[in-house]
Design a protein around this motif. Structure first.
Motif, PDB file in Angstrom:
ATOM      1  N   SER B 398       0.836  -1.191   0.000  1.00 61.47           N
ATOM      2  CA  SER B 398       0.000   0.000   0.000  1.00 61.47           C
ATOM      3  C   SER B 398       0.871   1.241   0.000  1.00 61.47           C
ATOM      4  O   SER B 398       2.097   1.174   0.078  1.00 61.47           O
ATOM      5  CB  SER B 398      -0.890   0.002   1.238  1.00 61.47           C
ATOM      6  OG  SER B 398      -0.081   0.207   2.369  1.00 61.47           O
ATOM      7  N   ARG B 399       0.202   2.372  -0.083  1.00 62.32           N
ATOM      8  CA  ARG B 399       0.891   3.651   0.008  1.00 62.32           C
ATOM      9  C   ARG B 399       1.652   3.738   1.333  1.00 62.32           C
ATOM     10  O   ARG B 399       2.789   4.186   1.391  1.00 62.32           O
ATOM     11  CB  ARG B 399      -0.180   4.745  -0.067  1.00 62.32           C
ATOM     12  CG  ARG B 399       0.325   6.075  -0.445  1.00 62.32           C
ATOM     13  CD  ARG B 399      -0.818   7.074  -0.498  1.00 62.32           C
ATOM     14  NE  ARG B 399      -0.262   8.406  -0.417  1.00 62.32           N
ATOM     15  CZ  ARG B 399       0.367   9.008  -1.410  1.00 62.32           C
ATOM     16  NH1 ARG B 399       0.496   8.398  -2.561  1.00 62.32           N
ATOM     17  NH2 ARG B 399       0.862  10.214  -1.262  1.00 62.32           N
ATOM     18  N   LEU B 400       0.971   3.277   2.386  1.00 59.93           N
ATOM     19  CA  LEU B 400       1.583   3.323   3.716  1.00 59.93           C
ATOM     20  C   LEU B 400       2.847   2.464   3.772  1.00 59.93           C
ATOM     21  O   LEU B 400       3.869   2.865   4.334  1.00 59.93           O
ATOM     22  CB  LEU B 400       0.562   2.848   4.749  1.00 59.93           C
ATOM     23  CG  LEU B 400       1.011   2.861   6.205  1.00 59.93           C
ATOM     24  CD1 LEU B 400       1.384   4.259   6.632  1.00 59.93           C
ATOM     25  CD2 LEU B 400      -0.090   2.306   7.093  1.00 59.93           C
ATOM     26  N   GLY B 401       2.743   1.271   3.136  1.00 64.84           N
ATOM     27  CA  GLY B 401       3.901   0.381   3.137  1.00 64.84           C
ATOM     28  C   GLY B 401       5.099   1.023   2.447  1.00 64.84           C
ATOM     29  O   GLY B 401       6.230   0.948   2.913  1.00 64.84           O
ATOM     30  N   ARG B 402       4.816   1.700   1.328  1.00 62.17           N
ATOM     31  CA  ARG B 402       5.893   2.406   0.610  1.00 62.17           C
ATOM     32  C   ARG B 402       6.476   3.504   1.498  1.00 62.17           C
ATOM     33  O   ARG B 402       7.688   3.712   1.536  1.00 62.17           O
ATOM     34  CB  ARG B 402       5.358   3.050  -0.676  1.00 62.17           C
ATOM     35  CG  ARG B 402       4.691   2.097  -1.601  1.00 62.17           C
ATOM     36  CD  ARG B 402       5.707   1.388  -2.470  1.00 62.17           C
ATOM     37  NE  ARG B 402       5.036   0.385  -3.269  1.00 62.17           N
ATOM     38  CZ  ARG B 402       5.556  -0.774  -3.590  1.00 62.17           C
ATOM     39  NH1 ARG B 402       6.766  -1.070  -3.191  1.00 62.17           N
ATOM     40  NH2 ARG B 402       4.900  -1.634  -4.304  1.00 62.17           N
TER      41      ARG B 402
END
Lengths: 353, 549
Positions: B398-402
């Motif tokens: 996800s965006r958060l993971g990135r």
């Protein structure tokens, strides 16, 4: 300007300020409460202070090892507490036969010298060995790998000693001359406390002289200042690092013996808690700063010894002595959060940042 | 050249002496691999000598290194026969002496040790220089024999219900005490053959499909692994169920810590606190004892516990937001210890039960079916893990993971790129805590009681060790790490006390030799690979091995 500052005062700052205010409030209210209640007399406070100085001098010696290694290698030697343990064990195996034969009782000076010498030899060799095997390959590695490796070393040492000597808590010898006390102005001053504090001060003074005055000490300070430049000036960095571990290991060995004589026991996990606390002391004094580490050690010992009664008894917490570690760890965390450069190490830390 | 071989040998021999001195060698000697022929302890010695040989070049050097590996052991034997060392070193017993000399006395024993070492070293160096074909046969064969021998009790237990051909095969390879010699040979040949055949098929397929579909293959493999996990406790009974259940709990925690350490790069040694919060909240919400605040059913208490863990995770993360790297590790460890000290103290005893803990936590039930035995609780853990794995997998991409990965690689750059550091870090702590809280909640109902002594710093280190062994930032790595570090020691009960010695060694060795873990994530592998290539360009210079940050 004012408006902008308020806008930037976000939730995180509020929490951090709340934490500061909370800790200060507990300290102030607790202190006032305890003093008003007046349940403790002067002799008891004196005992707390004396114990604080004793344990503080031990923390100070351990903290020196952290601070020197960090100064030279920028590594938290997580296993340093376990080096302390190895010294305590080595001392135990000398002290036990000496105690049984009565030598420890009759010739305190010689016996203590023998115990300390063996402890120092063992702890120093192990410290140098860990450096060679586990830390040297990570000399230029950044990131988490060196710290994780150090955690592994800590485990390895603990479990090796457990395997070799068993997991039971062994009681240290308790000679008569240590149990006696001097009487000064109506206060009882236990001899063991005088011995530990006095010797610790002497050894730390010696260490300070070595670091300040000898060639090797100068080289060590040069590497701590700037490793690359020092190497270019022809300083053998490997030698300096080994020397650092020798000094730190020797201090840890002495501290281990003292710690064991104060608490009268050794076991394989004994190094962990004093190790972490002494790390806090090193940070408190500004990591890399040698006098700072000594002061930090004494300060932490004092807070830990006097703190539970002074701060917590006043706000009505039962059995505050159980929360001794709580106070030490809180101090550690507060320092890491609010003063990561330490109380003394401002100028030093800025230069390195 | 000769000096190097001798030094390598001496180093490995010192390793053998260490094993002997801590007592693990003798403990291993108590377990047969092949009955009346080879014990695990002897295999370890052979492996050390062989390993020393494998690190040299040429048969002469290999034999020399192997023989040199025997020297420290011989020195130990000499010292033992001269001085009563076992009055200090409890492990250096008479039994150990007999084991090392094979009971034939000092002189003959020395000859056997040095000679055996030389042979093992020779075999080691020959194997390390042998062709793929040979190695593909020998290693799987040897490993299969060791597994079949060491876990004979368990395997026999699983097989005992069978009659017919399976039963005949069982009786052929196993005697009552363990693997027989003929059985060992049979298993070796079988495994070697299978390995050759599968290796052949594998290469054929790889040649035929130039770019084979990685994704599908991995799905298939994951599916097979899942199937085995589902079926294994049914075959192995409640003991295996219990072990797998523990493995499952650690997988849950590992996935949580993986979000913090593996993805966001926040080394958190106070992770056990979240586990404790999950366990204690479940206890307080459901227990039948006087400490309970409510008597909710488990299924209501579990989500509440997870939410509480998240809240504590965020609270835990807030003060240490500005602390970086090594200091963060120590600060979080201090926080974890504070939680433990408080839980243990008399101060919190009226609420949390102090050192006695909280008892009478009910088992969860579905309708009238109570999840009472370990196997059914294992399935609960499996479902929880599967859900958690899905969440973790989606988060990773996800965006958060990135954002987390950017944070891990460089905090300052990440901030400059507009990543909200506070938000990203707090989410890492909170979500990581959710996983641990869930694990804690299941743990509480598994034990039906919670004690402060269950929540030592050791748990944080265990979880850290397993994600490092598996590979930081890699989900399959977490599973593999849990199986290796949690499952294996549980199955090898008699070595239980040496488990942390093993962990310590594993952490050091992994950091030195394979910092990316056994099953690294794709990104991490690519990163390290890229560095390898650049290093290869200036080979010969003082190349630093690639390390994860």
């Amino acid at each position: 300007m004012v408006g902008r500052n308020i806008a930037r005062l976000n939730a995180v700052d509020v929490v951090l300020w709340g934490l500061r205010v909370g800790v200060v409030a507990v300290v102030v209210i607790g202190t006032v409460g305890t003093l008003i209640k007046g349940r403790y007399n002067a002799a008891q406070w004196f005992d707390f202070i004396m114990f604080g100085l004793t344990i503080g001098s031990i923390y100070a010696q351990i903290a020196l090892g952290y601070t020197m290694v960090y100064g030279v290698l920028r590594l938290i030697n997580f296993a340093h507490g376990d080096i302390v343990m190895t010294g305590a064990f080595a001392g135990y195996f000398v002290a036990m036969p000496l105690d049984r034969s009565g030598f420890l009782e009759d010739n305190p000076v010689l016996a203590m010298a023998a115990i300390l010498l063996v402890a120092v030899i063992v702890s120093t060799s192990i410290a140098v060995l860990t450096e060679r095997i586990a830390y040297r390959p990570f000399r230029r590695v950044v990131g988490l790998a060196p710290l994780i490796c150090a955690i592994g070393v800590s485990f390895f040492l603990e479990q090796t000693f457990r395997g070799m000597f068993g997991s039971a808590v062994k009681s240290y010898p308790d000679p008569q001359w240590q149990r006696a006390a001097f009487h000064v102005f109506g206060f009882n001053v236990p001899r063991i406390d005088v011995l530990v504090i006095g010797l610790a001060l002497i050894f730390m003074g010696l260490l300070y002289l070595i670091v300040q005055r000898t060639r090797m000490g100068t080289a060590m300070r040069a590497v701590a200042e700037d490793g690359e430049a020092a190497a270019l000036m022809g300083i053998d960095v490997n030698k300096v690092v080994v020397f650092t571990f020798v000094l730190g290991g020797a201090m840890a060995g002495i501290a281990g013996v003292f710690y064991a004589f104060v608490y009268k026991q050794v076991y394989f996990l004994m190094g962990f808690t004093p190790g972490i606390k002494a790390f806090g002391a090193a940070v408190l004094g500004g990591i890399g700063n040698i006098p700072g580490a000594m002061l930090g050690g004494f300060f932490l010992g004092m807070v830990e010894s006097v703190g539970p009664t002074l701060f917590l008894d006043g706000i009505g917490i039962p059995a505050p002595y159980q929360l001794r570690d709580l106070i030490a760890f809180t101090l550690l965390i507060m320092v890491l959060i609010f003063r990561p450069h330490g109380l003394l190490g401002e100028a030093l830390a800025k230069k390195r940042a | 050249m000769m000096r190097r071989a001798a030094l390598i040998g001496l180093a490995f021999g010192a390793g053998a002496v260490h094993l002997a001195a801590v007592g693990v060698l003798l403990a291993m000697h108590q377990r047969w691999i092949i009955v009346e022929a080879l014990t695990l302890g002897q295999a370890a010695l052979l492996l050390l000598a062989g390993g020393a040989g494998a690190m040299t070049r040429g048969p002469v050097m290999g034999a020399l290194a192997g023989a040199a590996a025997g020297v420290p052991v011989v020195a130990l034997l000499a010292a033992m026969s001269l001085v009563p060392l076992n009055s200090i070193f409890i492990a250096l017993s008479h039994d150990l002496f007999n084991m090392l000399t094979l009971g034939v006395g000092l002189a003959a024993g020395v000859a056997i040790l040095i000679g055996g070492g030389a042979i093992a070293g020779l075999v080691g160096v020959l194997l390390s220089n042998s062709s793929q074909m040979v190695r593909r046969a020998i290693f799987p064969g040897a490993i299969s024999v060791v597994v079949a021998g060491v876990f004979q009790e368990l395997i026999q237990l699983m097989l005992q219900q069978y009659e017919g051909p399976v039963g005949d095969f069982r009786d052929f390879i196993y005697t009552w005490e363990g693997l027989s010699l003929q059985g060992a040979i049979a298993i070796f040949v079988l495994a070697a053959l299978l390995s050759e055949v599968f290796g052949f098929i594998w290469r054929m397929r790889a040649e035929r499909t130039a770019s084979h579909d990685h994704r599908r293959e991995r799905m298939v493999r994951a599916g097979i692994a899942l199937l085995i996990l589902v079926l294994l406790p049914m075959l192995g009974g409640s003991y295996v169920g219990q072990v797998l259940m523990l493995v499952g709990l650690y997988i849950l925690m590992g996935m949580g810590l993986n979000l913090e350490v593996g993805l966001a790069g926040l080394l958190d040694l106070g992770f056990v606190a979240f586990f404790a919060v999950g366990a204690y909240s479940t206890a307080l919400l459901t227990a039948g004892s006087a400490h309970a605040l409510m008597h909710l059913p488990y299924w209501a208490a579990m989500p509440v516990s997870v939410l509480l863990a998240v809240a504590v995770g965020v609270l835990f993360g807030l003060p240490v937001l500005g602390v970086r790297g090594d200091y963060l590790a120590v600060a979080t460890m201090g926080l974890g210890e504070i939680v433990r000290v408080i839980v243990q103290s008399d101060f919190a005893a009226p609420l949390l039960g102090g050192a006695q803990g909280i008892l009478e936590i009910p088992k969860p039930s579905i309708g009238n079916f109570v999840l009472g035995n370990p196997v059914s609780l294992f399935y609960l853990t499996l479902v929880a893990s599967a859900v958690a794995a899905f969440v973790a997998w989606r988060l990773e991409n996800s965006r958060l993971g990135r954002a987390w990965e950017a944070l891990r690689d460089d905090e300052d750059v990440a901030q400059a790129l507009g990543i909200n550091l506070v938000r990203a870090k707090l989410l890492a702590y909170g979500l990581g805590a959710a996983f641990a809280g869930l694990a804690g909640s299941i743990f509480a109902t598994m034990l039906t009681s919670v004690y402060p002594s269950s929540f030592q710093l050791l748990i944080s280190i265990n979880v850290l060790a397993l994600i490092i062994v598996g590979g930081m930032g890699s989900l399959p790595g977490v599973v593999l790490g849990s199986i290796v570090l949690i499952g294996l020691p549980e199955l090898l009960r008699e070595f239980g006390e040496y488990r942390y010695l093993f962990y310590g060694a594993v952490l050091i060795v992994m950091m030195r030799l394979r910092p990316e873990g056994l099953w690294p994530s794709d990104v991490r592998q690519r990163e390290l690979h890229a560095e390898d290539e650049t290093l290869a360009l200036d080979a010969g210079t003082d190349a630093v091995p690639a390390q994860p940050r």
